[in-house]
Enzyme design. Structure first.
Site, mmCIF file in Angstrom:
data_model
loop_
_atom_site.group_PDB
_atom_site.id
_atom_site.type_symbol
_atom_site.label_atom_id
_atom_site.label_comp_id
_atom_site.label_asym_id
_atom_site.label_seq_id
_atom_site.Cartn_x
_atom_site.Cartn_y
_atom_site.Cartn_z
ATOM 1 N N THR A 154 31.794 44.043 38.494
ATOM 2 C CA THR A 154 31.241 42.894 37.754
ATOM 3 C C THR A 154 31.056 43.320 36.293
ATOM 4 O O THR A 154 31.966 43.148 35.497
ATOM 5 C CB THR A 154 29.915 42.411 38.374
ATOM 6 N N LYS A 180 30.716 49.907 43.147
ATOM 7 C CA LYS A 180 30.421 49.173 41.934
ATOM 8 C C LYS A 180 28.920 49.273 41.657
ATOM 9 O O LYS A 180 28.112 49.349 42.590
ATOM 10 C CB LYS A 180 30.832 47.707 42.053
ATOM 11 N N THR A 191 21.630 49.554 46.778
ATOM 12 C CA THR A 191 21.630 49.600 45.327
ATOM 13 C C THR A 191 22.964 49.205 44.717
ATOM 14 O O THR A 191 23.127 49.361 43.531
ATOM 15 C CB THR A 191 21.282 51.017 44.840
ATOM 16 N N GLU A 277 24.060 49.052 33.432
ATOM 17 C CA GLU A 277 24.353 48.056 32.406
ATOM 18 C C GLU A 277 23.846 48.509 31.033
ATOM 19 O O GLU A 277 22.671 48.752 30.844
ATOM 20 C CB GLU A 277 23.765 46.699 32.800
ATOM 21 N N ASN A 403 22.432 41.044 30.164
ATOM 22 C CA ASN A 403 21.641 40.261 31.103
ATOM 23 C C ASN A 403 21.022 39.006 30.501
ATOM 24 O O ASN A 403 20.478 38.170 31.215
ATOM 25 C CB ASN A 403 20.568 41.144 31.738
ATOM 26 N N THR A 408 26.351 32.736 32.002
ATOM 27 C CA THR A 408 27.109 31.738 31.231
ATOM 28 C C THR A 408 28.432 32.300 30.740
ATOM 29 O O THR A 408 28.700 33.484 30.880
ATOM 30 C CB THR A 408 26.276 31.246 30.051
#
Lengths: 408, 408
Positions: A154, A180, A191, A277, A403, A408
């Protein structure tokens, strides 16, 4: 343990008898990334899984639990782009995914492990998956691990694949894994998504035992943001194609297998943390001399999960007070009176705290240590003999950016 | 309860018989902000405190605990710029602070509450404090609440002062409070520094009872970043100058006092959350119809503490799946099968989830709701009758920026 082991290429296709593929089927209109992955064993395999402990969990988990109840599976089907969670038709869709794949593969739909990752609460359309399955099965190959890895990503920025070859009783066996990350990453199982294959012959019960043991010290010790996802899943398929003497009891061969599995999952755990991230750094915190195993784990995770400490690491700031603060608020029993802390990397090591008090240290040297991409934080409690290691990452502008507009 | 209450100006000096001051004494060279605050009651006062539950805690907490053991105090001395925590000479320095202040004020050093906030693990120099105390005491005035508030701020962006006047048995009483946030903010007591004064006459035991009750639903329900500080402290001084009939037993007057204290601390709690480091929004999460009080509190805090949800709010993204995710991983007993979620602000309300499944909603309307600075998140578990409200803020680039180089 004297384990004859080497790292090899091939990911989940490194073990004999496995194929994989990843394609784009079009789950999210307007995107061009691969979004559908398949891992396939030519023969039925022992299967073991662990799942998220979130009370709100995805429909694929309900379906997979049923399918691996008998300890047997033959394929893993996973989509990205949509978590198929909190949807009224979720279980129906997850079941359909298995049925379409089973038909295309010519296997029993109960032998399919199904997983989904992506946004929560938007219906997952079955059409693109049904339409994509013939091409996905057609694409299965022994070099398909990379494509499968891409298809489950992702916000990951790099592919997470590991494979090892090791010898049990003179017979070479292999374990391969793909994973991932990289948001909604927090202890309590899984996790993330992680799919492991092995050609070792091992019974479902012993496989589950190895997995449950190893996950505690690897993937469950990763924390990116403290959010335990609804869809985390870790599965292992063991198809026995290495032709070792089947492992069906405890003992040295089982220990060796467990150790090899540990090394694969430890590598994947560190990769997931490193690719948290927005992360720029891998943080590895080892807590030593804790009174209990539980305390060691909890304290290591507490440090690695502290937003303040994570932000300090991003800023290359040797603000060890935040380490002590995070140690101190861990809700486990231990003595906080004699804590040592040091920070280390390829550029050296600085001792910053002893007897729970600050030590004088060179800010210049500390800045050099913290400029590296992999930082080791050592915490010695001097209050027992247990140890644990947790994996995390720094907190950066990009975490917020990713995040702030993920959906969107 | 029919409480005759109005909000007034004056902060901690609004109650009769209190003075305050804040000056710069020079704790951190090169800075120009005020860094030393004093609150003083002309007469001895009942005193109650609650403290951080972090096992690593500041030396001022050790000293203050001793000083308020007898339930009596007369002044609060607080510095910013240095937490006086994890220092070998910490207790000595905190005690000296009290001794110097006591001498200057002409009171007993055991009647002083001492607090510190700032960086951990750097020795706090006593000289600037000792040298600054004469000027600080000289500056005491009945209009000094604002200066004291400024002097305890670290990364706060606005002053947090509240005062109320209310009537007990026909006698007007007042409660005033000042607080600082805004990082290392998390449940488990005090989540920050907060100093409250009142001219109500109330015994130390009843004052502590009110405080311990009220803190659970106010300051302990604030979460900025999940890091429970080492130095959190909340104190109340009650000097009796309102001349009400002393409250020394449970009953209606005590209930009224407790209710007024609740309103003061609730306002301060919301201000602290709104001014969380880097925050652009106040998030208020109310969990309704939970099976237990504990579950309601824990779930509300879990939502407000989720990094993923906080980042989504910064991005004005109605990503309600992250609410369900955070509800689901809360480690308390409840049923996750029938959860409703709605988001509201001055611009309206959108229902986004019902029966734990997504509802269709207008993204345009949701964006308008989330564009406001105060967002209300309502979670209905339909699994009991308990409710709780937690206060938090969004996660922004500035949080990372502030904490990436706080120490330097």
């Amino acid at each position: 343990m004297d384990l004859d082991l080497r790292y090899i290429d091939g990911g989940v296709c490194a073990p004999k008898g496995f194929q994989a593929a990843g394609i784009r089927c079009g789950i999210r209109p307007g995107k061009t990334d691969k979004d559908l992955a398949l891992i396939y064993s030519k023969t039925k395999a022992s299967a073991a899984c662990v799942y998220t402990q979130n009370k709100v969990f995805g429909a694929p988990i309900t379906v997979t639990r049923r399918h691996v109840e008998d300890g047997i599976a033959q394929a893993v089907l996973c989509n990205s782009g949509n978590a198929n969670t909190c949807n009224e038709d979720g279980i129906e869709v997850a079941s359909s995914m298995c049925s379409y794949a089973a038909r295309e593969l010519g296997i029993d739909n109960h032998d399919i492990i199904v997983a989904s990752t992506g946004v929560i609460g938007q219906p997952l359309p079955i059409e693109p998956i049904a339409n994509g399955l013939p091409a996905l099965v057609e694409a299965l190959s022994e070099t398909g691990s990379g494509d499968a890895t891409e298809a489950i990503m992702t916000t990951d920025t790099f592919k997470k694949e590991v494979a090892v070859e090791f010898v049990i009783d003179g017979v070479p066996c292999r374990i391969g894994g793909i994973a991932k990350g990289s948001g909604m990453i927090n202890p309590n199982m899984a996790t993330m998504l992680c799919f492991v294959t092995t050609d070792a012959a091992i019974s479902p019960a012993l496989l589950q035992q190895s997995l449950s043991l190893v996950v505690k010290d690897t993937l469950n010790m990763v924390c990116v943001d403290g959010d335990t996802s609804t869809n985390d899943m870790l599965s292992v398929l063991a198809n026995g194609q290495a032709k070792n003497k089947p492992i069906d009891q405890e003992g040295r061969p089982h220990d060796m297998f467990t150790q090899a599995l540990f090394l694969v999952l430890q590598k994947l755990a560190a990769m997931i943390a490193r690719d948290g991230e927005g992360a720029t750094k891998l943080l590895t915190c080892t807590v030593k001399n804790a009174p209990t195993d539980e305390a060691a784990r909890a304290i290591a995770k507490s440090v690695i999960a502290s937003s303040l400490f994570k932000a300090a690491m991003f800023g290359r700031d040797a603000n060890w007070g935040r380490v002590l603060c995070a140690v101190g608020y861990t809700p486990v029993a231990f003595s906080a009176g004699d804590i040592s802390v040091s920070l280390a990397s390829d550029s050296g090591r600085v001792d910053v705290c002893e007897h729970s008090h600050g030590l004088p240290f060179s800010e210049e040297k500390a800045a050099a240590v913290l400029a590296e991409e992999e930082i080791q934080i050592d915490v010695d409690l001097h209050d027992g003999h247990e140890r644990a290691t947790a994996f995390g990452c720094d907190l950066t502008y990009d975490y917020v950016k990713i995040n702030g507009d993920y959906r969107t």
